[in-house]
Design a protein around this motif. Structure first.
Motif: not given
Length: 281
Positions: A63-70
């Motif tokens: 699972i790849l993920f972008n943090g808040r606002g990224v």
């Protein structure tokens, strides 16, 4: 496995009113928990190496993920590592996942440590790449301050920041650069607001929790931990990896030769063998 790093759809999950971007694919018929990725300073999902993500997805979900606002995620970017870690935990739980292995690279490694300390029930195993502990040694190469925040990073920036200095290391850097640009629908770049927020988060992270016992907090991490760095990390000095290995009770340390901050990108085959063995133990 039909999806790959190049084809997995970008999906979104809502947490506290903001949409978090993620991609999820891999081998699901296994008893291995998903491997949850936390990325480096202002990096998004397309800053990972497809050789690495697809190699690991052959034996489990990733699972790849972008943090808040990224990049493609919404919301105001976080200015504290612990808040980033709590966001990651909330996303994992919202996806209905009860246990993950966690891989954090650089600033993502800061988040991975706090995720494991603050939400130990969620994490089975921990992988820390090119990173350091809270209150670690901050003495990076002076050139980092120019190259890392550049509005549009260049290949030369990545070679300087992430790779060793030999011709072989530079060649590995060029090969990584080609692999990471293969996907057609790439994540958008992170905004200047993300850069400023993450610089602030990094500065607060450098402060020692207890000057008399600066790494005592690491002993809270009881999970099996894999630590990797290159022999000369110009961004987060390699001595920080030693401090983590000395203080996390169940840690093992790998130092790759002629390598820098992103040893896993310079030696992808070697890293994949070590990672698969560690995760499968």
């Amino acid at each position: 496995m039909s999806d790959t790093h190049l084809t997995a759809a970008t999906r979104f999950v809502e947490v506290n009113g903001d949409q978090f971007a993620y991609r999820r694919w891999g081998h699901t018929e296994t008893d291995q928990p998903p491997l949850f990725f936390l990325q480096h300073f202002r990096g998004g999902m397309d800053h990972w190496d497809p050789f690495m993500t697809d190699g690991l997805a052959a034996g489990r979900e990733v699972i790849l993920f972008n943090g808040r606002g990224v990049a493609s995620s919404a919301g105001a970017p976080r200015t504290r590592i612990e808040d980033m870690a709590d966001d990651a935990a909330a996303v994992i739980r919202t996806l209905g996942i009860h246990k993950v292995d966690v891989l954090g690279f650089s600033l993502g490694g800061f988040q991975a440590q706090d995720l494991t300390r603050r939400h130990p029930d969620l994490v089975r195993k921990l992988m820390l790449l090119g990173t350091g502990p809270r209150g670690g040694n901050p003495e990076s190469d002076p050139g980092v301050l120019e190259a890392a925040p550049r509005p549009v990073p260049t290949l030369d920036d990545f070679l300087f920041l992430f790779f060793g200095r030999s011709e072989g290391a530079k060649q590995a850097g060029h090969e990584f650069w080609e692999r990471r640009h293969q996907r057609v629908d790439q994540d958008p770049p992170s905004s200047p607001a993300v850069i400023q927020a993450q610089i602030e988060a990094n500065m607060y992270y450098l402060a020692k929790l207890d000057p008399k016992a600066p790494f005592a907090h690491l002993r809270e991490i009881q999970q099996p931990t894999f630590i990797l760095n290159g022999v000369n990390d110009v961004m987060i000095p390699t001595i920080n990896s030693w401090h983590m290995a000395q203080n996390i009770p169940n840690a093992q340390l790998f130092i790759y030769p002629d390598a820098g901050h992103a040893a896993q990108f310079q030696y992808p085959e070697r890293f994949l063998k070590h990672a698969v063995q560690f995760l499968g133990e």
